[in-house]
Design a protein around this motif. Structure first.
Motif, mmCIF file in Angstrom:
data_model
loop_
_atom_site.group_PDB
_atom_site.id
_atom_site.type_symbol
_atom_site.label_atom_id
_atom_site.label_comp_id
_atom_site.label_asym_id
_atom_site.label_seq_id
_atom_site.Cartn_x
_atom_site.Cartn_y
_atom_site.Cartn_z
ATOM 1 N N LEU A 2 46.470 46.777 40.779
ATOM 2 C CA LEU A 2 46.002 45.418 40.551
ATOM 3 C C LEU A 2 45.062 45.038 41.689
ATOM 4 N N LEU A 3 44.033 44.298 41.371
ATOM 5 C CA LEU A 3 43.099 43.813 42.375
ATOM 6 C C LEU A 3 43.129 42.293 42.369
ATOM 7 N N HIS A 4 43.418 41.713 43.512
ATOM 8 C CA HIS A 4 43.355 40.260 43.666
ATOM 9 C C HIS A 4 41.894 39.931 43.924
ATOM 10 N N LEU A 5 41.254 39.260 42.987
ATOM 11 C CA LEU A 5 39.814 39.031 43.065
ATOM 12 C C LEU A 5 39.405 38.136 44.228
ATOM 13 N N LYS A 6 40.252 37.207 44.609
ATOM 14 C CA LYS A 6 39.896 36.313 45.717
ATOM 15 C C LYS A 6 40.028 36.986 47.077
ATOM 16 N N THR A 7 41.099 37.750 47.259
ATOM 17 C CA THR A 7 41.336 38.377 48.569
ATOM 18 C C THR A 7 40.815 39.808 48.639
ATOM 19 N N GLY A 63 49.783 35.339 44.321
ATOM 20 C CA GLY A 63 48.704 34.672 43.596
ATOM 21 C C GLY A 63 48.126 35.498 42.466
ATOM 22 N N LEU A 64 48.899 36.469 41.986
ATOM 23 C CA LEU A 64 48.431 37.338 40.911
ATOM 24 C C LEU A 64 48.932 36.918 39.540
ATOM 25 N N LEU A 65 49.807 35.921 39.512
ATOM 26 C CA LEU A 65 50.423 35.492 38.256
ATOM 27 C C LEU A 65 50.722 34.005 38.346
#
Length: 69
Positions: A2-7, A63-65
């Motif tokens: 999974l990639l957290h787009l903000k961080t 912050g992924l869900l």
């Protein structure tokens, strides 16, 4: 992965958590996710529920869900 787009942080999930992640997206209802995982992995309900609860909590905290009731 999974990639957290903000961080821009990457997260890896094991096989069963990856499957739970897929089912959360497909089914939305945790009860249905638990039932499906139990049938696919021949796992005990309590363990699957605990694992799913932990996954949801961890993903939410990172912050992924988003959890909607």
């Amino acid at each position: 992965v999974l990639l957290h787009l903000k961080t821009e942080e990457y997260y890896t999930l094991d096989e069963s958590c990856t499957r739970m992640w897929q089912l959360i997206g497909e089914l939305s209802d945790p009860r249905l996710v638990i039932n499906q995982i139990m049938s696919e992995y021949e796992a005990e309900e309590l363990q699957v529920k605990q694992d799913l609860d932990k996954l949801i909590k961890d993903l939410y905290e990172e912050g992924l869900l988003d959890v909607v009731s």
